[in-house]
Write a protein that holds these residues in place. Structure first.
Motif, mmCIF file in Angstrom:
data_model
loop_
_atom_site.group_PDB
_atom_site.id
_atom_site.type_symbol
_atom_site.label_atom_id
_atom_site.label_comp_id
_atom_site.label_asym_id
_atom_site.label_seq_id
_atom_site.Cartn_x
_atom_site.Cartn_y
_atom_site.Cartn_z
ATOM 1 N N ASP A 70 1.863 7.009 -7.269
ATOM 2 C CA ASP A 70 0.528 6.608 -6.849
ATOM 3 C C ASP A 70 -0.372 6.479 -8.058
ATOM 4 O OD1 ASP A 70 0.971 6.347 -4.159
ATOM 5 O OD2 ASP A 70 0.559 8.460 -3.736
ATOM 6 N N LEU A 84 4.767 -5.442 -1.867
ATOM 7 C CA LEU A 84 3.578 -5.452 -2.718
ATOM 8 C C LEU A 84 3.089 -4.032 -2.996
ATOM 9 C CD1 LEU A 84 1.628 -8.480 -1.196
ATOM 10 C CD2 LEU A 84 2.998 -8.418 -3.291
ATOM 11 N N GLU A 85 3.252 -3.160 -2.027
ATOM 12 C CA GLU A 85 2.881 -1.760 -2.231
ATOM 13 C C GLU A 85 3.763 -1.126 -3.295
ATOM 14 O OE1 GLU A 85 1.227 2.074 -1.863
ATOM 15 O OE2 GLU A 85 0.498 0.079 -1.300
ATOM 16 N N TRP A 86 5.045 -1.458 -3.311
ATOM 17 C CA TRP A 86 5.934 -0.912 -4.336
ATOM 18 C C TRP A 86 5.680 -1.557 -5.691
ATOM 19 C CZ3 TRP A 86 9.315 3.139 -4.482
ATOM 20 C CH2 TRP A 86 9.468 3.841 -3.287
ATOM 21 N N ARG A 87 5.222 -2.789 -5.707
ATOM 22 C CA ARG A 87 4.794 -3.398 -6.969
ATOM 23 C C ARG A 87 3.616 -2.621 -7.542
ATOM 24 N NH1 ARG A 87 5.386 -8.732 -8.512
ATOM 25 N NH2 ARG A 87 3.982 -8.058 -10.170
ATOM 26 N N ARG A 88 2.705 -2.237 -6.679
ATOM 27 C CA ARG A 88 1.553 -1.459 -7.132
ATOM 28 C C ARG A 88 1.997 -0.107 -7.674
ATOM 29 N NH1 ARG A 88 -1.527 2.572 -5.620
ATOM 30 N NH2 ARG A 88 -0.218 2.970 -3.802
ATOM 31 N N ARG A 89 2.960 0.514 -7.020
ATOM 32 C CA ARG A 89 3.478 1.796 -7.483
ATOM 33 C C ARG A 89 4.175 1.659 -8.834
ATOM 34 N NH1 ARG A 89 3.678 5.770 -3.577
ATOM 35 N NH2 ARG A 89 3.204 5.108 -1.440
ATOM 36 N N GLN A 135 4.140 -6.881 2.737
ATOM 37 C CA GLN A 135 3.173 -5.831 2.434
ATOM 38 C C GLN A 135 3.850 -4.618 1.807
ATOM 39 O OE1 GLN A 135 -0.064 -6.383 2.747
ATOM 40 N NE2 GLN A 135 -0.482 -4.413 1.771
ATOM 41 N N ASP A 136 5.026 -4.266 2.314
ATOM 42 C CA ASP A 136 5.737 -3.113 1.757
ATOM 43 C C ASP A 136 6.153 -3.363 0.315
ATOM 44 O OD1 ASP A 136 5.465 -1.761 4.111
ATOM 45 O OD2 ASP A 136 7.465 -2.261 4.862
ATOM 46 N N SER A 160 1.574 1.351 -11.575
ATOM 47 C CA SER A 160 0.972 2.653 -11.856
ATOM 48 C C SER A 160 1.913 3.528 -12.665
ATOM 49 C CB SER A 160 0.599 3.342 -10.539
ATOM 50 O OG SER A 160 0.154 4.663 -10.770
#
Length: 228
Positions: A159, A31-36, A28-29, A39
């Motif tokens: 973000d 994937l969150e950095w992939r999203r960042r 999960q962590d 962006s």
């Protein structure tokens, strides 16, 4: 031990992903950095050639020149000089493989997905080969970073900005005009009733004509002659 987890090549002017390494991490962590990273890729044109955003477990580094940028997600133990050395090597490999015309005309994401094999090769080299054997001089990168430190981004900078994600720009929606319906007047009601009565009379007349024509077919042709 792997310190470079993910890398990609993007087009600076619009953040279009051109190629990326195969993703083997699904926490999960991460994937969150992939999203960042995704962006941030959309806003690379706002930043200088090099920049970093660091968190507790991961960090994002990017290096851009011209309309091509290389980005990476690394562990926090990865030295900045090593990350930027990796990105510079990746940039040279990509620009040597594809000319500016092909890059500029790319219209779909990951148009150069076959470059993934090169990314994996370079990533493995930096993850498992000693620094003394690296083609890119870490000392040279360290000196450059001293003279021109990379931009330091906060987590808020990575973000989603104003809902911009996946290459889509948010649409500015204007409020719909508020039309107020006027009440029906007595004259309007009377007109509606008369129209309904006329339609009913025409329907009754048509039914009678159809019944009469079935009883006497000659009258139907006479009626057609009269109306023609």
């Amino acid at each position: 031990m792997s310190v470079i987890f993910f890398a990609c090549v993007v087009r600076v002017r619009d953040g279009l992903p051109l190629s990326a390494s195969t993703d083997f991490y699904h926490t999960q962590d991460f994937l969150e950095w992939r999203r960042r990273l995704k962006s941030l890729a959309l806003r690379l044109a706002q930043y200088p050639g090099r920049g970093s955003a660091e968190g507790c477990d991961f960090s994002i580094h990017f290096s851009s020149f011209g309309d091509v940028a290389c980005m990476a997600i690394c562990s926090c133990q990865c030295p900045a000089a090593m990350a930027f050395c990796f990105l510079e090597t990746l940039w040279w490999e990509f620009t040597a493989s594809y000319d500016t015309t092909c890059i500029g005309l790319a219209s779909r994401p990951y148009a150069f997905l076959e470059f993934d094999s090169i990314i994996q090769k370079v990533k493995w080299h930096f993850n498992y080969v000693s620094s003394s054997q690296m083609e890119c001089s870490l000392e040279k990168i360290q000196e450059e970073l001293k003279l021109q430190p990379p931009a330091v981004l906060t987590l808020e900078d990575t973000d989603v900005a104003n809902g911009v994600m996946n290459g889509h720009t948010p649409m500015h929606l204007e409020p719909a005009p508020n039309f107020r319906m006027e009440p029906v007047t007595a004259l309007g009601i009377l007109s509606l009733i008369l129209n309904i009565m006329c339609a009913a009379l025409n329907l009754i007349r048509g039914v009678h004509l159809a019944e009469h024509s079935l009883q006497d077919p000659r009258s139907w042709f006479c009626w057609l002659d009269q109306t023609s």
